[in-house]
Design a protein around this motif. Structure first.
Motif, PDB file in Angstrom:
ATOM      1  N   GLN A   1      57.566 -79.185 -81.839  1.00  0.00           N
ATOM      2  CA  GLN A   1      56.510 -78.276 -82.286  1.00  0.00           C
ATOM      3  C   GLN A   1      56.455 -77.015 -81.432  1.00  0.00           C
ATOM      4  N   PHE A   2      56.295 -75.884 -82.110  1.00  0.00           N
ATOM      5  CA  PHE A   2      56.069 -74.590 -81.466  1.00  0.00           C
ATOM      6  C   PHE A   2      54.651 -74.147 -81.800  1.00  0.00           C
TER       7      PHE A   2
ATOM      8  N   ARG B   1      50.864 -61.912 -90.626  1.00  0.00           N
ATOM      9  CA  ARG B   1      51.905 -62.208 -91.609  1.00  0.00           C
ATOM     10  C   ARG B   1      53.295 -61.848 -91.099  1.00  0.00           C
ATOM     11  N   ALA B   2      53.398 -60.721 -90.410  1.00  0.00           N
ATOM     12  CA  ALA B   2      54.705 -60.290 -89.916  1.00  0.00           C
ATOM     13  C   ALA B   2      55.258 -61.259 -88.879  1.00  0.00           C
ATOM     14  N   PHE B   3      54.389 -61.747 -87.988  1.00  0.00           N
ATOM     15  CA  PHE B   3      54.879 -62.680 -86.974  1.00  0.00           C
ATOM     16  C   PHE B   3      55.239 -64.022 -87.609  1.00  0.00           C
ATOM     17  N   ALA B   4      54.449 -64.478 -88.568  1.00  0.00           N
ATOM     18  CA  ALA B   4      54.795 -65.726 -89.273  1.00  0.00           C
ATOM     19  C   ALA B   4      56.164 -65.613 -89.926  1.00  0.00           C
TER      20      ALA B   4
ATOM     21  N   ARG C   1      52.692 -72.006 -90.100  1.00  0.00           N
ATOM     22  CA  ARG C   1      51.314 -71.758 -90.507  1.00  0.00           C
ATOM     23  C   ARG C   1      50.625 -70.879 -89.461  1.00  0.00           C
ATOM     24  N   TRP C   2      49.557 -70.232 -89.876  1.00  0.00           N
ATOM     25  CA  TRP C   2      48.732 -69.504 -88.925  1.00  0.00           C
ATOM     26  C   TRP C   2      47.269 -69.560 -89.336  1.00  0.00           C
TER      27      TRP C   2
ATOM     28  N   HIS D   1      49.538 -69.528 -84.259  1.00  0.00           N
ATOM     29  CA  HIS D   1      50.710 -69.738 -85.114  1.00  0.00           C
ATOM     30  C   HIS D   1      51.376 -71.052 -84.727  1.00  0.00           C
ATOM     31  N   THR D   2      51.804 -71.815 -85.704  1.00  0.00           N
ATOM     32  CA  THR D   2      52.535 -73.054 -85.438  1.00  0.00           C
ATOM     33  C   THR D   2      53.764 -73.135 -86.335  1.00  0.00           C
TER      34      THR D   2
END
Length: 246
Positions: free
Chosen positions: A155-156, A208-211, A223-224, A235-236
């Motif tokens: 998991q991150f 959204r951009a980082f996801a 997900r965020w 964020h995961t």
């Protein structure tokens, strides 16, 4: 893609190694009062964010808190007998400040950069990073390294400042640019460091951009969820159990 960093402190158009040196200097300058400043800048709310952030992490295995600084997030994860917790940060001054605390639990401390993590392939069960990825030189390279060291199914989780809702943004911007550097001058004696931190928040990708970047790095189940109306975001993602799975 991340936007270019504001050139107020000369970070634009400099070699990556030089930028790393300057950023490390920022954190070395504020290490002794970093936790106090976090409490003052957020009115203590960052502690609630971090408790929520670590709530759903694995109960056993090797957990790395990247850019863990003084270990405040790692301390929240301590106490589970099956966990091995490692704080990994490029600033030795930050880790020394954390390890010297009387309430420091049995944590391991290891110097390391996000773009070159000192862990073997597939050796980490979970990797957390709170308010640290925006200080990397190459964000995509850091995500690739995180993906490399995580075990299949690992998991991150990332807690980072993001974009607040439209009605809050004018007040948040005014507070960030007018109040935070003055607090940095008064409490930490380092106004330029906190001006940099404010600028670094603005150049980090929005939710959204980082996801999308996390997805492009090979993670699944991305997900965020916002906290405090988008001032920060959790964020995961999870490394697929089989190569090529989504």
């Amino acid at each position: 893609m991340t936007a270019p960093l504001d050139d107020t402190f000369g970070y634009q158009n400099v070699a990556p190694a030089e930028r790393q040196r300057r950023i490390r200097h920022v954190f070395n300058a504020v290490a002794g009062r970093y936790d106090l400043m976090n409490d003052m800048m957020s009115f203590g709310i960052h502690r609630l964010w971090k408790r929520r952030f670590v709530r759903d992490l694995p109960r056993d295995g090797l957990i790395v808190d990247l850019a863990g600084g003084t270990g405040d997030v790692a301390r929240l994860m301590a106490g589970e007998p099956g966990r091995t917790l490692v704080v990994c940060d490029p600033s030795l001054a930050m880790m020394q400040a954390g390890s010297a605390r009387a309430d420091a639990p049995a944590l391991r401390w290891l110097g390391g950069e996000a773009e070159r993590l000192p862990f073997a392939d597939g050796s980490v069960q979970a990797l957390t990073v709170a308010f640290g990825l925006r200080n990397t030189t190459h964000l995509a390279a850091a995500l690739a390294e995180i993906h490399r060291v995580l075990a299949p199914g690992g998991q991150f989780a990332c807690l980072e400042f993001s974009r607040p809702q439209w009605w809050l943004k004018p007040f948040y911007d005014a507070y960030s640019f007018l109040v935070i550097p003055r607090l940095g001058a008064w409490v930490a004696k380092a106004p330029e460091a906190y001006q940099y931190l404010v600028e670094s928040i603005r150049r980090f990708p929005d939710q959204r951009a980082f996801a999308q970047m996390v997805t492009e790095a090979g993670f699944g189940e991305v997900r965020w969820r916002n906290v405090s109306f988008g001032i920060a975001c959790i964020h995961t993602g999870r490394k697929p159990k089989t190569e090529g799975a989504a």
